[in-house]
Design a protein around this motif. Structure first.
Motif, short mmCIF file in Angstrom:
data_model
loop_
_atom_site.label_atom_id
_atom_site.label_comp_id
_atom_site.label_asym_id
_atom_site.label_seq_id
_atom_site.Cartn_x
_atom_site.Cartn_y
_atom_site.Cartn_z
N TYR A 123 -19.64 -15.52 -20.54
CA TYR A 123 -19.36 -16.42 -21.52
C TYR A 123 -18.33 -15.97 -22.72
CZ TYR A 123 -19.91 -19.09 -25.81
OH TYR A 123 -19.71 -19.67 -27.23
N CYS A 127 -14.56 -16.90 -22.93
CA CYS A 127 -14.29 -17.65 -24.19
C CYS A 127 -13.92 -16.99 -25.56
CB CYS A 127 -15.45 -18.48 -24.46
SG CYS A 127 -16.14 -19.76 -23.28
N TYR A 218 -22.37 -21.64 -18.59
CA TYR A 218 -21.39 -21.99 -17.62
C TYR A 218 -20.66 -23.39 -17.76
CZ TYR A 218 -21.51 -18.12 -14.26
OH TYR A 218 -21.42 -16.83 -13.93
N ILE A 221 -18.26 -22.01 -20.32
CA ILE A 221 -17.07 -21.31 -19.67
C ILE A 221 -16.11 -22.38 -18.74
CG2 ILE A 221 -16.63 -19.90 -17.41
CD1 ILE A 221 -19.20 -18.28 -18.53
N CYS A 241 -16.42 -14.80 -12.23
CA CYS A 241 -17.83 -15.46 -12.15
C CYS A 241 -18.41 -15.36 -10.79
CB CYS A 241 -17.82 -16.82 -12.94
SG CYS A 241 -17.39 -16.71 -14.48
#
Length: 316
Positions: A123, A127, A218, A221, A241
């Motif tokens: 994350y 992000c 997620y 994400i 991921c």
């Protein structure tokens, strides 16, 4: 048979997989093969992360935590299971049983916690890419790993004392390959309602909390990736991921089966099926995680090829 005054027997008998005693030897081969792959793969991954400067980053430190957890988790149960299958060494002392139970439940909980930390790592990486190295510093990683471990230890330790206080006067034969807390509690003649409730509480506080954090991570994400303008950037973000998502599937799928069977399965599923899945739960993640990360992670593949070719790594 033990009488009502016995608080605990001197030893338990681990009976292996009930109903499949005649094929224990055949069952041992896939168990042993998976265990060897797990030990070699995770030890290799730990060595690679320790040796290669290119892997001295938070993502790989969390992966090292996962590998170490996997090693302890499968080594707490599988060697004893193989001794049962090969040499009929079924005896285990009461104290050894409690120690095995502690390690198994602690490191299965730790597995869940590390997967949650890895989701948070992904994350932050996707992000907040520009702040990734400043947010996930080495001290933060150490504190996060230590807090995750202490959380599990503090929750599992009372469970061991709850098991210890039970009177065992229905015999000492455990129909399992390892000392699972419910399997041990079921041979007690005491009230095990506290064991069941506390076991469910641990599952919710550890597994439920971690799954919630993974789901939220997620979701964030996915929102960030969808907003990326370039299709290549979206594909690259998703690819980072993939290995972690596979690790989540390998870990939680058999865990959910064991959890729901123990509490709601009743007599609809043979005990042998449950015990096999319970062992797979401890074997599948340690076996598959190094393979998945080795195949799906380009930097790990590059480091392996560099080591095999004999060239030196460089700091990045």
């Amino acid at each position: 048979m033990l009488n009502q005054t016995d608080v605990n027997p001197d030893l338990f008998i681990l009976n292996g997989i009930p109903g499949l005693e005649d094929v224990h030897l055949w069952i041992s081969f896939p168990f042993c093969s998976m265990y060897v792959v797990a030990v070699v793969g995770n030890c290799g991954l730990l060595y690679l992360i320790w040796q290669e400067d290119a892997l001295h980053r938070s993502m790989y430190y969390f992966l090292a935590m996962l590998s170490l957890t996997d090693l302890v988790m499968c080594s707490s149960s599988i060697p004893k299971a193989l001794c049962i299958f090969w040499f009929h060494l079924k005896e285990i002392s009461f104290e050894e049983c409690l120690v095995q139970m502690f390690f198994i439940h602690t490191f299965t909980g730790m597995e869940s916690g590390v997967l949650m930390l890895m989701a948070l790592d992904r994350y932050v990486a996707i992000c907040y890419p520009l702040r990734y190295s400043t947010i996930l510093t080495n001290p933060v990683i150490v504190k996060a790993g230590l807090a995750t471990f202490l959380r599990v230890v503090l929750l599992v330790t009372p469970l061991i004392f709850i098991i210890r206080r039970l009177p065992y006067c229905r015999g000492n034969i455990i129909h399992h390959t390892y000392c699972d807390q419910l399997s041990v509690a079921k041979i007690s003649c005491g009230n095990i309602k506290v064991n069941i409730i506390y076991g469910l509480t641990i599952a919710l506080l550890i597994g439920g909390f971690d799954i919630l954090c993974i789901t939220v991570s997620y979701t964030m994400i996915l929102r960030a990736v969808v907003n990326l303008s370039s299709a290549d950037a979206r594909q690259k973000a998703f690819s980072t991921c993939t290995a972690h998502i596979c690790a989540i599937v390998f870990s939680y799928s058999p865990a959910f089966f064991c959890f729901f069977f123990n509490r709601f399965g009743g007599h609809s599923i043979p005990p042998s099926c449950h015990i096999i899945v319970a062992n797979i739960y401890l074997l599948l993640p340690p076996t598959m995680n190094p393979i998945v990360y080795g195949v799906k992670t380009k930097q790990i593949r590059d480091c392996v090829l560099r080591m095999l070719s004999g060239s030196k790594s460089h700091s990045t």
